[in-house]
Scaffold this active site. Structure first.
Site, PDB file in Angstrom:
ATOM      1  CG  LEU A  28      -9.784 -15.176  -8.292  1.00 31.15           C
ATOM      2  CD1 LEU A  28      -8.760 -15.976  -7.461  1.00 31.15           C
ATOM      3  CD2 LEU A  28      -9.768 -15.692  -9.578  1.00 31.15           C
TER       4      LEU A  28
ATOM      5  CG  ASP B 202     -18.232 -20.053   5.438  1.00 32.59           C
ATOM      6  OD1 ASP B 202     -19.402 -20.613   5.426  1.00 32.59           O
ATOM      7  OD2 ASP B 202     -17.718 -19.186   5.059  1.00 32.59           O
TER       8      ASP B 202
END
Length: 378
Positions: free
Chosen positions: A25, A141
């Site tokens: 991924l 983040d």
């Protein structure tokens, strides 16, 4: 991270504990993310971390403490953390797999969102950020690649992981965060709180509205300088969204709204402005006069210019009464001295002496009554 898996490379593992890995991924500074299958058959996302991030016991304890907190976040708008193992040589985190593109992929492929799409995106991601903050976690983040667009709405991923990893990189030169989306306090080494996420959220929303971050994405020094010293570039952001984003992109965290206030703004629940201040209307003041013992407990009232009228009438009546007394005394004395004064011209007879003497008591009674009446009126 992409939700469209690529084939595994020869160097990639095919099994991680009880999870079978079927595709790649994404990968980054923290590790590599694989599409996996749980023993139940459910698809999951398996993030295999770099071993150096949890290389000692203290790092492992800090990491587990943060991950446990992250697992308490409600599933609304987020990807749930399902499993964690950091004891082996290949530590990993297993989370819910979200089928769908990331916001980064969607904007890169299709371009900026319209006003309606922006409002839905802003509301859903701010609600997810609120759930994260309510669990006592700062994402640290927040960026387009950490917003996945599932069929049932956007999901925020990787929350809590940056904080867990930050403690393990404090002594190195590594930066936890993605430069174009970092807050001024992250760059300045200051304390990082929930309003740092608000800043990163706003930069991400500018990217969704324009196709570029608010402070550019060229060289890292140039981006850092703009974040610290230059106002954001909001060209192309719909006018009705600019005010909120400008406030969220303030350089000082104290000047930004919290995520609760962001949500309140988005749902149209902003408090009504306070009415303008008007000075109170002056009220007539009533002079309070204490009761006087000499007046028998009666309180005189103010009569304006004619306040002295009762006292003037009392003086006038007293003078009249004194005049009556003097007149009566004079008449009585004269009647005693010369009885001829009281002679009746009709009958031609003199008034008896005793009748002349009776004038004084009658006159006295009249004088007393006059004085009492004057006193009552005064």
């Amino acid at each position: 991270m992409t939700t469209n898996p690529r084939p595994l490379r020869p160097s990639d593992p095919v099994q991680m504990a009880s999870y079978r890995l079927t595709g790649l991924l994404g990968e980054g500074g923290q590790g590599t993310v694989y599409l996996g299958v749980a023993p139940s058959g459910e698809q999951v996302a398996v993030k295999v971390l770099h071993a150096r991030l949890v290389q000692d016991n203290d790092s492992r304890r800090r990491f587990m403490r943060e991950v446990r907190a992250a697992r308490t976040v409600g599933s609304f708008g987020t990807a749930r953390i399902l499993d964690v193992d950091i004891e082996g040589d290949q530590p990993y985190i297993v989370s819910e797999y979200i089928a769908g593109d990331s916001l980064q992929e969607l904007i890169t492929r299709e371009g900026a969102r319209d006003v309606g799409g922006m409002k839905r995106l802003m509301l859903a991601t701010a609600a997810a950020l609120q759930a994260i903050h309510q669990a006592g976690i700062v994402h640290r983040d927040f960026k387009p690649s950490n917003v996945l667009l599932a069929l049932d709405g956007p999901r925020v991923v990787d929350f809590g992981i940056a904080r867990a990893l930050e403690a393990t990189t404090m002594l190195s030169s590594a930066i936890v965060g993605t430069p174009p989306y970092m807050s001024p306090e992250q760059l300045g080494g200051r304390e990082i709180g929930p309003k740092s996420d608000v800043f990163s959220w706003a930069v991400t929303m500018v990217f969704a509205a324009t196709g570029r971050p608010a402070f550019g994405q060229d060289s890292i020094p140039a981006v850092f300088n703009r974040i610290l010293t230059v106002q954001p570039d909001l060209d192309g952001v719909p006018e009705e969204l600019r005010g909120l984003l400008v406030s969220c992109l303030a350089k000082e965290p104290e000047s930004r709204p919290c995520v609760d206030q962001v949500l309140q703004h988005l749902v149209g629940g902003r408090p009504e402005p306070a009415p303008p201040h008007r000075p109170p209307t002056p009220q007539p003041q009533v002079l309070q006069v204490p009761q006087s013992r000499a007046s028998g407990g009666r309180v005189p009232t103010s009569r304006g210019a004619g306040a002295e009228a009762p006292q003037g009438r009392s003086i006038g009546l007293a003078v009249a009464a004194q005049f009556v007394v003097m007149l009566a005394t004079a008449v009585t004395g004269f009647a005693i001295y010369d009885n001829s004064f009281a002679r009746s011209e009709i009958a031609g007879e003199a008034i008896p002496f005793w009748l002349g003497m009776g004038v004084w008591p009658v006159t006295g009674i009249f004088v007393v009554l006059a004085l009492r009446s004057a006193a009552k009126r005064g």
